[in-house]
Design a protein around this motif. Structure first.
Motif, PDB file in Angstrom:
ATOM      1  N   ALA A 360       8.704  -9.871  -0.863  1.00  0.00           N
ATOM      2  CA  ALA A 360       8.373  -8.481  -1.192  1.00  0.00           C
ATOM      3  C   ALA A 360       7.062  -8.069  -0.516  1.00  0.00           C
ATOM      4  CB  ALA A 360       8.236  -8.318  -2.701  1.00  0.00           C
ATOM      5  N   LEU A 361       7.019  -6.824  -0.066  1.00  0.00           N
ATOM      6  CA  LEU A 361       5.759  -6.186   0.324  1.00  0.00           C
ATOM      7  C   LEU A 361       5.481  -5.181  -0.778  1.00  0.00           C
ATOM      8  CD1 LEU A 361       3.456  -5.767   2.337  1.00  0.00           C
ATOM      9  CD2 LEU A 361       4.885  -4.073   3.503  1.00  0.00           C
ATOM     10  N   ALA A 362       4.755  -5.633  -1.795  1.00  0.00           N
ATOM     11  CA  ALA A 362       4.598  -4.863  -3.025  1.00  0.00           C
ATOM     12  C   ALA A 362       3.273  -4.111  -3.026  1.00  0.00           C
ATOM     13  CB  ALA A 362       4.663  -5.787  -4.239  1.00  0.00           C
ATOM     14  N   SER A 363       3.319  -2.891  -3.529  1.00  0.00           N
ATOM     15  CA  SER A 363       2.094  -2.109  -3.658  1.00  0.00           C
ATOM     16  C   SER A 363       2.318  -0.944  -4.607  1.00  0.00           C
ATOM     17  CB  SER A 363       1.648  -1.558  -2.292  1.00  0.00           C
ATOM     18  OG  SER A 363       2.473  -0.478  -1.908  1.00  0.00           O
ATOM     19  N   PHE A 364       1.236  -0.459  -5.140  1.00  0.00           N
ATOM     20  CA  PHE A 364       1.241   0.810  -5.857  1.00  0.00           C
ATOM     21  C   PHE A 364       1.442   1.916  -4.816  1.00  0.00           C
ATOM     22  CE2 PHE A 364      -1.327   4.495  -7.217  1.00  0.00           C
ATOM     23  CZ  PHE A 364      -0.698   4.787  -8.424  1.00  0.00           C
ATOM     24  N   GLY A 366       0.820   4.853  -2.397  1.00  0.00           N
ATOM     25  CA  GLY A 366      -0.443   5.346  -1.845  1.00  0.00           C
ATOM     26  C   GLY A 366      -1.396   4.251  -1.424  1.00  0.00           C
ATOM     27  N   ALA A 367      -0.958   2.983  -1.516  1.00  0.00           N
ATOM     28  CA  ALA A 367      -1.836   1.857  -1.184  1.00  0.00           C
ATOM     29  C   ALA A 367      -1.639   1.355   0.240  1.00  0.00           C
ATOM     30  CB  ALA A 367      -1.628   0.715  -2.174  1.00  0.00           C
ATOM     31  N   GLY A 368      -0.900   2.101   1.081  1.00  0.00           N
ATOM     32  CA  GLY A 368      -0.775   1.731   2.486  1.00  0.00           C
ATOM     33  C   GLY A 368       0.434   0.880   2.806  1.00  0.00           C
ATOM     34  N   ASN A 369       1.484   0.950   1.996  1.00  0.00           N
ATOM     35  CA  ASN A 369       2.663   0.112   2.214  1.00  0.00           C
ATOM     36  C   ASN A 369       3.351   0.450   3.541  1.00  0.00           C
ATOM     37  OD1 ASN A 369       5.366  -1.122   1.922  1.00  0.00           O
ATOM     38  ND2 ASN A 369       4.718  -1.504  -0.180  1.00  0.00           N
ATOM     39  N   ARG A 434      -5.238  -1.276  -3.197  1.00  0.00           N
ATOM     40  CA  ARG A 434      -6.171  -0.311  -2.614  1.00  0.00           C
ATOM     41  C   ARG A 434      -7.029   0.311  -3.704  1.00  0.00           C
ATOM     42  NH1 ARG A 434      -4.651   5.130   0.969  1.00  0.00           N
ATOM     43  NH2 ARG A 434      -6.754   5.455   1.819  1.00  0.00           N
ATOM     44  N   ASN A 435      -8.235   0.703  -3.331  1.00  0.00           N
ATOM     45  CA  ASN A 435      -9.131   1.421  -4.239  1.00  0.00           C
ATOM     46  C   ASN A 435      -8.354   2.533  -4.942  1.00  0.00           C
ATOM     47  OD1 ASN A 435     -11.065   3.152  -5.368  1.00  0.00           O
ATOM     48  ND2 ASN A 435     -12.539   2.745  -3.747  1.00  0.00           N
ATOM     49  N   PRO A 436      -8.289   2.527  -6.277  1.00  0.00           N
ATOM     50  CA  PRO A 436      -7.462   3.517  -6.981  1.00  0.00           C
ATOM     51  C   PRO A 436      -7.887   4.961  -6.719  1.00  0.00           C
ATOM     52  CG  PRO A 436      -8.924   2.370  -8.506  1.00  0.00           C
ATOM     53  CD  PRO A 436      -8.992   1.638  -7.212  1.00  0.00           C
ATOM     54  N   TYR A 437      -9.181   5.178  -6.497  1.00  0.00           N
ATOM     55  CA  TYR A 437      -9.630   6.539  -6.214  1.00  0.00           C
ATOM     56  C   TYR A 437      -8.989   7.066  -4.934  1.00  0.00           C
ATOM     57  CZ  TYR A 437     -13.147   6.211  -9.895  1.00  0.00           C
ATOM     58  OH  TYR A 437     -13.767   6.085 -11.109  1.00  0.00           O
ATOM     59  N   LYS A 438      -8.844   6.199  -3.938  1.00  0.00           N
ATOM     60  CA  LYS A 438      -8.213   6.590  -2.677  1.00  0.00           C
ATOM     61  C   LYS A 438      -6.687   6.574  -2.794  1.00  0.00           C
ATOM     62  CE  LYS A 438     -12.114   6.929  -0.433  1.00  0.00           C
ATOM     63  NZ  LYS A 438     -12.489   5.955   0.604  1.00  0.00           N
ATOM     64  N   ALA A 439      -6.150   5.564  -3.487  1.00  0.00           N
ATOM     65  CA  ALA A 439      -4.695   5.431  -3.600  1.00  0.00           C
ATOM     66  C   ALA A 439      -4.088   6.607  -4.362  1.00  0.00           C
ATOM     67  CB  ALA A 439      -4.348   4.115  -4.299  1.00  0.00           C
ATOM     68  N   LEU A 440      -4.738   7.022  -5.434  1.00  0.00           N
ATOM     69  CA  LEU A 440      -4.215   8.147  -6.215  1.00  0.00           C
ATOM     70  C   LEU A 440      -4.190   9.432  -5.394  1.00  0.00           C
ATOM     71  CD1 LEU A 440      -5.990   7.419  -9.618  1.00  0.00           C
ATOM     72  CD2 LEU A 440      -3.525   7.363  -9.199  1.00  0.00           C
ATOM     73  N   MET A 441      -5.247   9.677  -4.637  1.00  0.00           N
ATOM     74  CA  MET A 441      -5.291  10.885  -3.809  1.00  0.00           C
ATOM     75  C   MET A 441      -4.263  10.815  -2.678  1.00  0.00           C
ATOM     76  SD  MET A 441      -9.409  11.605  -3.685  1.00  0.00           S
ATOM     77  CE  MET A 441      -9.254  13.190  -2.856  1.00  0.00           C
ATOM     78  N   ALA A 442      -4.084   9.626  -2.091  1.00  0.00           N
ATOM     79  CA  ALA A 442      -3.106   9.464  -1.022  1.00  0.00           C
ATOM     80  C   ALA A 442      -1.689   9.714  -1.526  1.00  0.00           C
ATOM     81  CB  ALA A 442      -3.212   8.065  -0.416  1.00  0.00           C
ATOM     82  N   GLU A 443      -1.366   9.177  -2.687  1.00  0.00           N
ATOM     83  CA  GLU A 443      -0.033   9.368  -3.245  1.00  0.00           C
ATOM     84  C   GLU A 443       0.183  10.827  -3.675  1.00  0.00           C
ATOM     85  OE1 GLU A 443       3.835   8.801  -4.769  1.00  0.00           O
ATOM     86  OE2 GLU A 443       2.618   7.951  -3.148  1.00  0.00           O
ATOM     87  N   PHE A 444      -0.858  11.464  -4.175  1.00  0.00           N
ATOM     88  CA  PHE A 444      -0.742  12.874  -4.545  1.00  0.00           C
ATOM     89  C   PHE A 444      -0.479  13.722  -3.295  1.00  0.00           C
ATOM     90  CE2 PHE A 444      -2.493  17.032  -5.911  1.00  0.00           C
ATOM     91  CZ  PHE A 444      -1.740  17.208  -7.071  1.00  0.00           C
ATOM     92  N   VAL A 493      -3.554  -8.871  -0.437  1.00  0.00           N
ATOM     93  CA  VAL A 493      -4.182  -8.244   0.732  1.00  0.00           C
ATOM     94  C   VAL A 493      -4.782  -6.910   0.284  1.00  0.00           C
ATOM     95  CG1 VAL A 493      -3.827  -7.264   3.032  1.00  0.00           C
ATOM     96  CG2 VAL A 493      -2.577  -9.320   2.345  1.00  0.00           C
ATOM     97  N   HIS A 494      -6.065  -6.771   0.495  1.00  0.00           N
ATOM     98  CA  HIS A 494      -6.714  -5.506   0.152  1.00  0.00           C
ATOM     99  C   HIS A 494      -6.647  -4.545   1.342  1.00  0.00           C
ATOM    100  CE1 HIS A 494      -8.301  -6.736  -3.739  1.00  0.00           C
ATOM    101  NE2 HIS A 494      -8.605  -7.895  -3.191  1.00  0.00           N
ATOM    102  N   PHE A 495      -6.232  -3.352   1.078  1.00  0.00           N
ATOM    103  CA  PHE A 495      -6.104  -2.323   2.115  1.00  0.00           C
ATOM    104  C   PHE A 495      -7.393  -2.191   2.925  1.00  0.00           C
ATOM    105  CE2 PHE A 495      -6.715   2.092   3.437  1.00  0.00           C
ATOM    106  CZ  PHE A 495      -5.527   2.373   4.106  1.00  0.00           C
ATOM    107  N   GLU A 496      -8.526  -2.200   2.231  1.00  0.00           N
ATOM    108  CA  GLU A 496      -9.824  -2.023   2.897  1.00  0.00           C
ATOM    109  C   GLU A 496     -10.132  -3.190   3.834  1.00  0.00           C
ATOM    110  OE1 GLU A 496      -9.491   0.444  -0.611  1.00  0.00           O
ATOM    111  OE2 GLU A 496      -9.259  -1.722  -0.350  1.00  0.00           O
ATOM    112  N   ASP A 497      -9.777  -4.411   3.436  1.00  0.00           N
ATOM    113  CA  ASP A 497      -9.999  -5.583   4.293  1.00  0.00           C
ATOM    114  C   ASP A 497      -9.098  -5.528   5.525  1.00  0.00           C
ATOM    115  OD1 ASP A 497     -11.843  -6.512   2.489  1.00  0.00           O
ATOM    116  OD2 ASP A 497     -10.443  -7.881   1.476  1.00  0.00           O
ATOM    117  N   LEU A 498      -7.880  -5.054   5.347  1.00  0.00           N
ATOM    118  CA  LEU A 498      -6.948  -4.943   6.469  1.00  0.00           C
ATOM    119  C   LEU A 498      -7.456  -3.938   7.498  1.00  0.00           C
ATOM    120  CD1 LEU A 498      -4.223  -5.879   7.604  1.00  0.00           C
ATOM    121  CD2 LEU A 498      -3.124  -4.042   6.305  1.00  0.00           C
ATOM    122  N   LYS A 499      -8.061  -2.862   7.034  1.00  0.00           N
ATOM    123  CA  LYS A 499      -8.646  -1.879   7.954  1.00  0.00           C
ATOM    124  C   LYS A 499      -9.825  -2.473   8.706  1.00  0.00           C
ATOM    125  CE  LYS A 499      -9.725   2.187   6.597  1.00  0.00           C
ATOM    126  NZ  LYS A 499     -10.217   3.303   5.761  1.00  0.00           N
TER     127      LYS A 499
END
Length: 580
Positions: A360-364, A366-369, A434-444, A493-499
Motif C-alpha cells: 500500500a501507498l497509504a496517506s491521508f 492531501g498528503a502528497g500521495n 504530512r503536516n496537517p496544517y498543509k495537508a488539510l488546506m491541500a485536500e480542501f 515517509v514524511h512529505f517534508e523529508d521527501l521534498k
C-alpha cells in the motif's frame, strides 16, 4: 356595410412582405447587407476605443497578454496601420521610449500639476513608491518589496515573461503570475505592466520615481514610466529559479572528468546564458553548464550529480556577451536545466508477472500521495495502482488507475483507507505523513478546485472550511495511528523529508519495494520531479484560515501522532510541525 380598411402604417410593410415573398433571394441579400453593415460599425467602434485607450494609458495593448522579456517596441508611425491587426494577434509591444506620465505627453505644460518643473523634492515627505504599503504588505510572507528600479526597453531589468492588464493589474496578481512560473522577482511598471525575472539587471533609483497607482488597486503603487516596483518572492521550496525557459540549478565545482560527465562542449564567442542553453537544447541535452567562454552539455549522472552546491559567489564571473549575467569559470560551473526532457526515467510498464505481495501507498488525503506515485513510477519504471478509480489521473498517465487494486500488476497501491480490515489486506505499506496544517488546506483545495486547482475565497470564508476541519482533522491523526497499529510492515515517509532529500528518500522507497536501485534513473527523476500535479507558485490565502480553536485541536493531534511514532522507535514528526 363597412369594409375594414388596413391601417395606413401597415400598407408599406405589406408591400415589403409581398416584394420579398415573390423573390426570396432578395430577402437573403438584404439580411446579408444588414449583417455586413453591422460588423463594419462594430469594428469601427472597437478601433476608436483602442485609439482612445492608447492615448490614456500610453499603450494600446490588450490586458494580460504574455510576452518574452527583451522585446523592442513598434514605432508610433506604424501603430495606426497595425492597430486592427494588433488586436487580432494580441500585439504586446510597447512604444520604445516614454518621456513621463500621460499629462506630459499630449496636453502640454498647462495641464501639468503645480509642482511639475519646480524641482519638487519627493524625498522630503512620504515616499510615493511606498504609498499604501504597510510593513505587513511589504513583507507579508508572500513577497518582500525591495525598491524602485530603472527599466530599459532595450535591456530589461527583469528578463523573464511579462503580462499586461490596463484595467485590473494589482501587486498580488503580478506576484502570483511570476511565482507560478518559478521566478524570484516580480516587477510592476506604468501602473499596468508586470515583469518577471530571476535576477535584477538594472540599478535602483529614488522611490519618488515609482509614482503610478496600480490600475486595479489605487491604494498601491505599480512603478512608473520606465520604472519598476520590484518584489522578491518568497516562493515555496519546490519552486524553481528560471532564466526564460531554463531552470537555474546552481553553482557547482568542475567534475573531475569533464569529457565523460558532460560529453558535448564548445567555445562560444560573446558567451551568454541564452547562447549556452540554446546550444544544449539543440543538441538535446537536459543540462547546460557555463564555464567562462566554454559551454558544456550533458545529463546529471554519478559523475555530476548536482547534489553538492557551491557558494554562488564562486561563479560570479560576468558573461562576455551580457554584463548582468554570470557565466562561471574554469573551476566552477553555472548550471541550467533546459527544456529537453531526460528520457532515462520516462518508460513505464506493468509488472512482468503478477505479484501476490500487495504493498500500500497509504496517506491521508492531501498528503502528497499522487506526487509520490509519480516519483515511484519514474524511479522504478512500473505503474502504481489505486484502491479507487480516478479518470482524470488515468488520462494524465497513471495507467494502473484502471486495474483492480488486487490485480498484482502494479508496484504499489494508493489508498486513503484506515480501517483494520482494509489495512490488514496489504502485506506491507509505505505510509506518507504530512503536516496537517498543509495537508488539510491541500485536500480542501483539491476538493473544491481539482488536483492542481484552488478553492475559491467563498469556500474558504463560508461554512465549508470550518466544517471540513472539524471532520477531517481527527481523521488525519486516526489514519496514521491505525496504520501504525494494524500495518504488517510499515515504512514511514514524511512529505517534508521527501521534498528536502528527494534522492535519498526515494532511494529508500525503491529498496523497500524490493527493487534494484538505478542511480541514473533517480537523478533523472530529480529533473522531472514535479510532474503534472503540483500547485506551484505563490497563490496563498491573504489571511490565516485557522482559528485559535482549530489550532488548539490540531496541535493536540500532532502531539498524539508524535508520541505514537516515537513509541515505535521512529523519529517523530519533523520540525515544521507544531507544536514541538
Amino acid at each position: 356595410m363597412r369594409v375594414a380598411r388596413e391601417p395606413i402604417m401597415a400598407r408599406p410593410l405589406l408591400k415589403i412582405h409581398r416584394y420579398f415573398h415573390r423573390k426570396p433571394i432578395r430577402f437573403f441579400s438584404f439580411i446579408l447587407l444588414y449583417l455586413t453593415a453591422g460588423s463594419l460599425v462594430f469594428l469601427h467602434s472597437g478601433f476608436s476605443s483602442d485609439t482612445s485607450t492608447t492615448g490614456a494609458s500610453g499603450s494600446g495593448r490588450d490586458p494580460l497578454i504574455s510576452e518574452g522579456g527583451g522585446g523592442t517596441g513598434a514605432g508610433s508611425s506604424s501603430s495606426d496601420a497595425l492597430g486592427l491587426l494588433g488586436r487580432v494577434f494580441k500585439e504586446t509591444r510597447r512604444t520604445p521610449r516614454r518621456f513621463g506620465p500621460p499629462w506630459m505627453k499630449e496636453n502640454g505644460a498647462q495641464d501639468a500639476p503645480e509642482w511639475a518643473g519646480r524641482g519638487f523634492d519627493h524625498t522630503s515627505s512620504w515616499s510615493h513608491g511606498a504609498k499604501g504599503r504597510t510593513t505587513k504588505e511589504m513583507d507579508d510572507g508572500r513577497a518582500k518589496y525591495i525598491g524602485c528600479y530603472v527599466d530599459d526597453t532595450q535591456k530589461r531589468a527583469l528578463r523573464g515573461v511579462s503580462f499586461l492588464d490596463y484595467k485590473k493589474m494589482t501587486v498580488f496578481r503580478c506576484q502570483d503570475n511570476c511565482a507560478e512560473r518559478g521566478y524570484l522577482y516580480a516587477g510592476l511598471e506604468f501602473g499596468a505592466e508586470c515583469y518577471c525575472g530571476h535576477k535584477i539587471q538594472a540599478p535602483n533609483v529614488s522611490e519618488s520615481e515609482c509614482n503610478m497607482e496600480c490600475k486595479g488597486e489605487k491604494s498601491n503603487i505599480c512603478g512608473g514610466p520606465n520604472r519598476l516596483s520590484i518584489y522578491r518572492l518568497e516562493l515555496s521550496q519546490e519552486s524553481a529559479r528560471r532564466y526564460g525557459s531554463a531552470i537555474f540549478k546552481g553553482c557547482f565545482k568542475r567534475p573531475e572528468n569533464v569529457t565523460l560527465a558532460l560529453p558535448a562542449s564548445a567555445v562560444i564567442k560573446n558567451m551568454s546564458v541564452d547562447k549556452c542553453v540554446d546550444m544544449c537544447t539543440e543538441k538535446e541535452f537536459s543540462l547546460a553548464a557555463l564555464a567562462g567562454e566554454k559551454c558544456h552539455c550533458g545529463y546529471p549522472t554519478s559523475l555530476f550529480t548536482l547534489h553538492e552546491h557551491e557558494d554562488e559567489e564562486l561563479c560570479l564571473q560576468h558573461c562576455a556577451g551580457e554584463d548582468f549575467e554570470s557565466c562561471g569559470n574554469n573551476d566552477f560551473f553555472v548550471v541550467y536545466q533546459t527544456q529537453v526532457q531526460d528520457n532515462r526515467c520516462m518508460d513505464r510498464r506493468f509488472l512482468p508477472t503478477r505479484s501476490k505481495h500487495l504493498v500500500a501507498l497509504a496517506s491521508f488525503p492531501g498528503a502528497g500521495n499522487t506526487w509520490a506515485r509519480h516519483l515511484i513510477e519514474l524511479a522504478t519504471g512500473y505503474y502504481t495502482g489505486s484502491y479507487y478509480f480516478d479518470g482524470s489521473l488515468y488520462n494524465k498517465g497513471f495507467k494502473g488507475e484502471r486495474d483492480h487494486w488486487r490485480s498484482g500488476r502494479t508496484i504499489c497501491i494508493k489508498t486513503h483507507e484506515s480501517g483494520k480490515k482494509e489495512i490488514e489486506a496489504f502485506d506491507a505499506s509505505i505510509l506518507m505523513i504530512r503536516n496537517p496544517y498543509k495537508a488539510l488546506m491541500a485536500e480542501f483545495n483539491r476538493k473544491y478546485g481539482g488536483h492542481i486547482g484552488f478553492a475559491s475565497q467563498a469556500h474558504w470564508r463560508g461554512k465549508e472550511w470550518p466544517e471540513f476541519v472539524k471532520n477531517y482533522a481527527p481523521w488525519w491523526a486516526s489514519h496514521t495511528l491505525d496504520w501504525l497499529k494494524y500495518g504488517k510492515k510499515v515504512q514511514v515517509v514524511h512529505f517534508e523529508d521527501l521534498k528536502r532529500e528527494l534522492f535519498s528518500e526515494l532511494k529508500g522507497m525503491v529498496i523497500f519495494l524490493d527493487l534494484e536501485v538505478s542511480e541514473d534513473r533517480l537523478l533523472c527523476v530529480e529533473g522531472q520531479k514535479d510532474g503534472n500535479f503540483k500547485r506551484s507558485g505563490l497563490r496563498k490565502l491573504e489571511y490565516d484560515p485557522y482559528t485559535p480553536e482549530m489550532r488548539a485541536t490540531i496541535d493536540r493531534l500532532i502531539k498524539t501522532v508524535d508520541t505514537a511514532l516515537r513509541k515505535r522507535n521512529l523519529s517523530g514528526v519533523p520540525e515544521e510541525y507544531r507544536p514541538r
